[in-house]
Design a protein around this motif. Structure first.
Motif, PDB file in Angstrom:
ATOM      1  N   HIS A 100      22.470  44.907  37.522  1.00  0.00           N
ATOM      2  CA  HIS A 100      21.862  44.290  38.712  1.00  0.00           C
ATOM      3  C   HIS A 100      22.644  44.628  39.976  1.00  0.00           C
ATOM      4  O   HIS A 100      22.655  43.858  40.925  1.00  0.00           O
ATOM      5  CB  HIS A 100      21.766  42.772  38.532  1.00  0.00           C
ATOM      6  N   HIS A 101      23.353  45.750  39.952  1.00  0.00           N
ATOM      7  CA  HIS A 101      24.100  46.267  41.103  1.00  0.00           C
ATOM      8  C   HIS A 101      25.177  45.300  41.589  1.00  0.00           C
ATOM      9  O   HIS A 101      25.397  45.151  42.781  1.00  0.00           O
ATOM     10  CB  HIS A 101      23.149  46.636  42.251  1.00  0.00           C
ATOM     11  N   GLY A 102      25.844  44.666  40.650  1.00  0.00           N
ATOM     12  CA  GLY A 102      26.957  43.796  41.003  1.00  0.00           C
ATOM     13  C   GLY A 102      28.214  44.617  41.228  1.00  0.00           C
ATOM     14  O   GLY A 102      28.419  45.655  40.598  1.00  0.00           O
ATOM     15  N   LYS A 103      29.044  44.172  42.164  1.00  0.00           N
ATOM     16  CA  LYS A 103      30.312  44.847  42.447  1.00  0.00           C
ATOM     17  C   LYS A 103      31.413  43.802  42.475  1.00  0.00           C
ATOM     18  O   LYS A 103      31.205  42.665  42.900  1.00  0.00           O
ATOM     19  CB  LYS A 103      30.253  45.581  43.785  1.00  0.00           C
ATOM     20  N   PHE A 104      32.606  44.226  42.037  1.00  0.00           N
ATOM     21  CA  PHE A 104      33.755  43.333  41.975  1.00  0.00           C
ATOM     22  C   PHE A 104      34.946  43.974  42.659  1.00  0.00           C
ATOM     23  O   PHE A 104      35.143  45.192  42.573  1.00  0.00           O
ATOM     24  CB  PHE A 104      34.116  43.024  40.517  1.00  0.00           C
ATOM     25  N   ASP A 105      35.745  43.151  43.339  1.00  0.00           N
ATOM     26  CA  ASP A 105      36.972  43.603  43.974  1.00  0.00           C
ATOM     27  C   ASP A 105      37.983  43.935  42.891  1.00  0.00           C
ATOM     28  O   ASP A 105      38.266  43.108  42.026  1.00  0.00           O
ATOM     29  CB  ASP A 105      37.504  42.504  44.899  1.00  0.00           C
ATOM     30  N   VAL A 106      38.554  45.119  42.948  1.00  0.00           N
ATOM     31  CA  VAL A 106      39.475  45.554  41.907  1.00  0.00           C
ATOM     32  C   VAL A 106      40.789  44.772  41.958  1.00  0.00           C
ATOM     33  O   VAL A 106      41.449  44.580  40.940  1.00  0.00           O
ATOM     34  CB  VAL A 106      39.709  47.074  41.983  1.00  0.00           C
ATOM     35  N   GLU A 107      41.185  44.299  43.120  1.00  0.00           N
ATOM     36  CA  GLU A 107      42.458  43.566  43.259  1.00  0.00           C
ATOM     37  C   GLU A 107      42.388  42.159  42.675  1.00  0.00           C
ATOM     38  O   GLU A 107      43.352  41.672  42.110  1.00  0.00           O
ATOM     39  CB  GLU A 107      42.850  43.476  44.740  1.00  0.00           C
ATOM     40  N   THR A 108      41.232  41.491  42.846  1.00  0.00           N
ATOM     41  CA  THR A 108      41.132  40.078  42.451  1.00  0.00           C
ATOM     42  C   THR A 108      40.093  39.813  41.371  1.00  0.00           C
ATOM     43  O   THR A 108      40.099  38.753  40.769  1.00  0.00           O
ATOM     44  CB  THR A 108      40.767  39.216  43.666  1.00  0.00           C
ATOM     45  N   GLY A 109      39.168  40.725  41.168  1.00  0.00           N
ATOM     46  CA  GLY A 109      38.080  40.507  40.218  1.00  0.00           C
ATOM     47  C   GLY A 109      36.949  39.685  40.811  1.00  0.00           C
ATOM     48  O   GLY A 109      35.966  39.380  40.132  1.00  0.00           O
TER      49      GLY A 109
ATOM     50  N   PRO B  22      33.595  38.756  42.944  1.00  0.00           N
ATOM     51  CA  PRO B  22      32.366  39.517  43.239  1.00  0.00           C
ATOM     52  C   PRO B  22      32.278  39.830  44.728  1.00  0.00           C
ATOM     53  O   PRO B  22      32.610  38.994  45.571  1.00  0.00           O
ATOM     54  CB  PRO B  22      31.252  38.570  42.796  1.00  0.00           C
ATOM     55  N   THR B  23      31.848  41.038  45.038  1.00  0.00           N
ATOM     56  CA  THR B  23      31.692  41.449  46.438  1.00  0.00           C
ATOM     57  C   THR B  23      30.243  41.775  46.784  1.00  0.00           C
ATOM     58  O   THR B  23      29.897  41.826  47.955  1.00  0.00           O
ATOM     59  CB  THR B  23      32.570  42.676  46.757  1.00  0.00           C
ATOM     60  N   ALA B  24      29.405  42.006  45.775  1.00  0.00           N
ATOM     61  CA  ALA B  24      27.994  42.314  46.025  1.00  0.00           C
ATOM     62  C   ALA B  24      27.193  42.002  44.768  1.00  0.00           C
ATOM     63  O   ALA B  24      27.730  41.966  43.666  1.00  0.00           O
ATOM     64  CB  ALA B  24      27.827  43.789  46.402  1.00  0.00           C
ATOM     65  N   GLY B  25      25.906  41.790  44.981  1.00  0.00           N
ATOM     66  CA  GLY B  25      25.005  41.558  43.859  1.00  0.00           C
ATOM     67  C   GLY B  25      24.941  40.102  43.444  1.00  0.00           C
ATOM     68  O   GLY B  25      25.490  39.225  44.110  1.00  0.00           O
ATOM     69  N   PRO B  26      24.284  39.845  42.324  1.00  0.00           N
ATOM     70  CA  PRO B  26      24.078  38.458  41.899  1.00  0.00           C
ATOM     71  C   PRO B  26      25.293  37.729  41.310  1.00  0.00           C
ATOM     72  O   PRO B  26      25.283  36.510  41.281  1.00  0.00           O
ATOM     73  CB  PRO B  26      22.964  38.564  40.851  1.00  0.00           C
ATOM     74  N   PRO B  27      26.359  38.398  40.817  1.00  0.00           N
ATOM     75  CA  PRO B  27      27.461  37.613  40.246  1.00  0.00           C
ATOM     76  C   PRO B  27      28.089  36.676  41.282  1.00  0.00           C
ATOM     77  O   PRO B  27      28.286  37.064  42.433  1.00  0.00           O
ATOM     78  CB  PRO B  27      28.479  38.671  39.798  1.00  0.00           C
ATOM     79  N   ARG B  28      28.405  35.449  40.852  1.00  0.00           N
ATOM     80  CA  ARG B  28      29.007  34.452  41.749  1.00  0.00           C
ATOM     81  C   ARG B  28      30.431  34.090  41.360  1.00  0.00           C
ATOM     82  O   ARG B  28      31.155  33.507  42.140  1.00  0.00           O
ATOM     83  CB  ARG B  28      28.167  33.171  41.765  1.00  0.00           C
ATOM     84  N   ARG B  29      30.828  34.405  40.128  1.00  0.00           N
ATOM     85  CA  ARG B  29      32.176  34.065  39.654  1.00  0.00           C
ATOM     86  C   ARG B  29      32.976  35.340  39.450  1.00  0.00           C
ATOM     87  O   ARG B  29      32.418  36.386  39.121  1.00  0.00           O
ATOM     88  CB  ARG B  29      32.100  33.309  38.330  1.00  0.00           C
TER      89      ARG B  29
ATOM     90  N   HIS C 104      27.479  37.600  35.600  1.00  0.00           N
ATOM     91  CA  HIS C 104      26.080  37.256  35.848  1.00  0.00           C
ATOM     92  C   HIS C 104      25.317  37.175  34.528  1.00  0.00           C
ATOM     93  O   HIS C 104      24.884  36.112  34.114  1.00  0.00           O
ATOM     94  CB  HIS C 104      25.445  38.279  36.792  1.00  0.00           C
ATOM     95  N   LEU C 105      25.191  38.306  33.825  1.00  0.00           N
ATOM     96  CA  LEU C 105      24.459  38.323  32.555  1.00  0.00           C
ATOM     97  C   LEU C 105      25.197  39.092  31.468  1.00  0.00           C
ATOM     98  O   LEU C 105      24.578  39.618  30.553  1.00  0.00           O
ATOM     99  CB  LEU C 105      23.056  38.918  32.747  1.00  0.00           C
ATOM    100  N   ARG C 106      26.500  39.195  31.577  1.00  0.00           N
ATOM    101  CA  ARG C 106      27.368  39.780  30.549  1.00  0.00           C
ATOM    102  C   ARG C 106      27.137  41.272  30.297  1.00  0.00           C
ATOM    103  O   ARG C 106      27.441  41.769  29.225  1.00  0.00           O
ATOM    104  CB  ARG C 106      27.265  39.005  29.232  1.00  0.00           C
ATOM    105  N   CYS C 107      26.610  41.984  31.266  1.00  0.00           N
ATOM    106  CA  CYS C 107      26.501  43.440  31.148  1.00  0.00           C
ATOM    107  C   CYS C 107      27.902  44.043  31.293  1.00  0.00           C
ATOM    108  O   CYS C 107      28.773  43.435  31.900  1.00  0.00           O
ATOM    109  CB  CYS C 107      25.608  44.004  32.249  1.00  0.00           C
ATOM    110  N   PRO C 108      28.133  45.249  30.772  1.00  0.00           N
ATOM    111  CA  PRO C 108      29.464  45.850  30.910  1.00  0.00           C
ATOM    112  C   PRO C 108      29.749  46.245  32.361  1.00  0.00           C
ATOM    113  O   PRO C 108      28.848  46.628  33.107  1.00  0.00           O
ATOM    114  CB  PRO C 108      29.403  47.074  30.003  1.00  0.00           C
ATOM    115  N   VAL C 109      31.007  46.132  32.733  1.00  0.00           N
ATOM    116  CA  VAL C 109      31.462  46.501  34.076  1.00  0.00           C
ATOM    117  C   VAL C 109      32.228  47.811  33.953  1.00  0.00           C
ATOM    118  O   VAL C 109      33.010  47.988  33.019  1.00  0.00           O
ATOM    119  CB  VAL C 109      32.359  45.394  34.670  1.00  0.00           C
TER     120      VAL C 109
END
Length: 174
Positions: free
Chosen positions: A132-141, A143-150, A113-118
């Motif tokens: 921005h409260h983004g979440k990512f699936d650990v298996e695939t990377g 996004p599962t929640a928040g503003p990230p789309r990729r 989204h904006l290059r903040c650390p994960v």
């Protein structure tokens, strides 16, 4: 200001009423448009090398392989733990997570989204971006929640001689 005979009340050679009289029509509308088109042409031509570089990068077949880099020893990373490392360059932060005995995932450690650390939150078993409260699936990377789309760019890892190595960054598939 004219007199009764419709004459200018001063000599034509007296330029005090308009100092730049000879130059006042140097940049009319047509001249301005020519300048604008010329500037756009110069900009277009000067951007061609960057377009060529981008096309070359996009047309590269397969994933780009970098010199293999050791991340950690196999026995130094427990199941569920994460290790931060830098790949492919020294300024590219990445994150390796051990999910099972022989299952590892690694991602570039910058939110899409904006290059903040994960960060890896082990007790919740999720990767989060606190900005921005983004979440990512650990298996695939993905996004599962928040503003990230990729999804996070994945790094392929290889286990060899009792160590874990970063091999290449996978291309993003739209």
């Amino acid at each position: 200001m004219t007199d009764k005979n419709n004459r200018i009340p001063f000599d034509e050679d007296n330029y005090t009423h308009n100092i730049n009289r000879d130059n006042e029509r140097k940049l009319d509308r047509r001249g301005f448009m020519k300048t604008l088109v010329g500037a756009a042409g110069v900009f277009a031509v000067s951007s061609l090398p960057w377009g060529a570089v981008a096309a070359k990068e996009l047309l590269g077949l397969g994933n780009k392989e970098y010199p293999h880099q050791k991340i950690a020893d196999l026995n130094a990373v427990a199941i569920g733990d994460a290790v931060e490392f830098h790949f492919p360059g020294e300024h590219d932060s990445a994150l390796l997570i051990r999910l099972g005995d022989e299952k590892f995932v690694a991602y570039q450690n910058a939110c899409t989204h904006l290059r903040c650390p994960v960060f890896w939150v082990k007790d919740k078993n999720e990767m989060i971006c606190p900005c921005h409260h983004g979440k990512f699936d650990v298996e695939t990377g993905a996004p599962t929640a928040g503003p990230p789309r990729r999804p996070l760019p994945e790094i392929e890892v290889e286990v060899k001689d009792g160590a874990i190595f970063a091999v290449r960054v996978k291309r993003y598939e739209a």
